[in-house]
Design a protein around this motif. Sequence first.
Motif, short mmCIF file in Angstrom:
data_model
loop_
_atom_site.label_atom_id
_atom_site.label_comp_id
_atom_site.label_asym_id
_atom_site.label_seq_id
_atom_site.Cartn_x
_atom_site.Cartn_y
_atom_site.Cartn_z
N THR A 1 0.71 -1.44 0.14
CA THR A 1 0.07 0.20 -0.05
C THR A 1 0.87 1.22 -0.25
O THR A 1 0.66 2.11 -0.73
CB THR A 1 -0.92 0.08 1.20
N ILE A 2 1.97 1.30 0.84
CA ILE A 2 3.07 2.57 0.89
C ILE A 2 3.52 2.67 -0.44
O ILE A 2 3.45 4.00 -1.08
CB ILE A 2 4.00 2.18 2.01
N ILE A 3 4.05 1.55 -0.93
CA ILE A 3 4.49 1.72 -2.36
C ILE A 3 3.74 2.23 -3.35
O ILE A 3 4.29 3.21 -4.28
CB ILE A 3 5.22 0.38 -2.74
N VAL A 4 2.56 1.64 -3.76
CA VAL A 4 1.51 2.16 -4.63
C VAL A 4 1.35 3.58 -4.36
O VAL A 4 0.87 4.17 -5.52
CB VAL A 4 0.60 0.84 -5.16
N LYS A 5 1.02 3.88 -3.17
CA LYS A 5 0.68 5.35 -3.00
C LYS A 5 1.74 6.39 -3.19
O LYS A 5 1.58 7.38 -4.04
CB LYS A 5 0.39 5.55 -1.56
N GLU A 6 3.13 5.90 -3.10
CA GLU A 6 4.04 6.81 -3.32
C GLU A 6 4.39 6.98 -4.59
O GLU A 6 5.11 7.93 -5.07
CB GLU A 6 5.30 6.09 -2.46
N ILE A 7 4.29 5.99 -5.54
CA ILE A 7 4.51 5.97 -6.92
C ILE A 7 3.59 6.68 -7.72
O ILE A 7 3.18 6.99 -8.74
CB ILE A 7 4.67 4.46 -7.63
N GLY A 8 2.31 7.25 -6.88
CA GLY A 8 1.50 8.29 -7.48
C GLY A 8 0.00 7.48 -7.81
O GLY A 8 -0.72 7.98 -8.66
N VAL A 9 -0.34 6.31 -7.47
CA VAL A 9 -1.81 5.76 -7.84
C VAL A 9 -2.58 6.66 -7.21
O VAL A 9 -2.91 6.94 -5.92
CB VAL A 9 -1.72 4.33 -7.36
N PRO A 10 -3.71 7.10 -8.16
CA PRO A 10 -4.62 7.95 -7.86
C PRO A 10 -5.62 7.42 -6.50
O PRO A 10 -6.11 8.03 -5.69
CB PRO A 10 -5.38 8.23 -8.96
N LYS A 11 -5.97 6.16 -6.86
CA LYS A 11 -6.83 5.41 -5.83
C LYS A 11 -6.59 3.96 -5.63
O LYS A 11 -6.47 3.31 -6.34
CB LYS A 11 -8.33 5.60 -6.35
N VAL A 12 -6.25 4.03 -4.19
CA VAL A 12 -5.83 2.67 -3.72
C VAL A 12 -6.85 1.92 -2.83
O VAL A 12 -7.34 2.58 -1.80
CB VAL A 12 -4.45 2.65 -3.08
N ILE A 13 -7.39 0.80 -3.03
CA ILE A 13 -8.33 0.22 -2.15
C ILE A 13 -7.79 -1.01 -1.51
O ILE A 13 -7.38 -1.97 -2.43
CB ILE A 13 -9.67 -0.37 -3.13
N VAL A 14 -7.80 -1.13 -0.41
CA VAL A 14 -7.08 -2.33 0.21
C VAL A 14 -7.84 -3.34 1.05
O VAL A 14 -8.69 -2.73 1.85
CB VAL A 14 -5.85 -1.84 1.18
N LYS A 15 -7.59 -4.50 0.93
CA LYS A 15 -8.32 -5.54 1.93
C LYS A 15 -7.82 -5.57 3.33
O LYS A 15 -6.57 -5.68 3.31
CB LYS A 15 -8.42 -7.05 1.15
#
Length: 219
Positions: free
Chosen positions: A85-99
């Motif tokens: 989650t940290i990685i995908v947010k840091e690379i700039g993904v606009p929306k991250v949904i996590v289980k």
Amino acid sequence: MKKQFAVIGMGRFGFSVAKTLSNLGFEVLAIDSSEERIHEAANIVTHVVQADSTDEEAIRALGLRNFDVVVVAIGQDIQASILTTIIVKEIGVPKVIVKAQNELHGKVLRKVGADKVIYPERDMGQRVAHHLISSNIIDHIELSEDYSIVEIMASRQMIGRNLRQLDIRAKYGCNVMGIKTGEQMNIAPNAEDLIRESDVLVIVGKNEDLQHFEKTFAE
């Protein structure tokens, strides 16, 4: 252009999400560290990649920041879920949904930037429990910790009466948002609308008020 989705983790939940999105016509990238799971997913999604989602360089190379939504559906490995989650947010993904596995896991995910946290096991457990209370309850959707929406089949006590007579808002503190009659949906029904057999009421309210309502009209 249609939205592009990436799903990280091809366990039962991730596979189901990826398959559903693909069946709806969206482009889906499935990512998992398991060669076997990736092989299974290859038959249902647009693209598959075998990769370790905790490897920042590998994730950056996939160009995930160009995707509209990334679903992190990693199973039991909470540490991998958080790090991914940290990685995908840091690379700039606009929306991250996590289980999330539990409430504590969910709190950590929100702290590290998850845009939405979902609890599949908890939510399914709640839905099953509400179905057990009454066979009339079709669906139960939690809006927040305090509020939910319930779809309930009209019970015998409701049939032939209108909303004014049932007085659901005053008696139970809940609001009838709509009434489904077959394929037709009556949005914001008025007080004189009659409840017929096989009608479905869509009701919103505080969880404790809805529980009172459900028990009263349980069959």
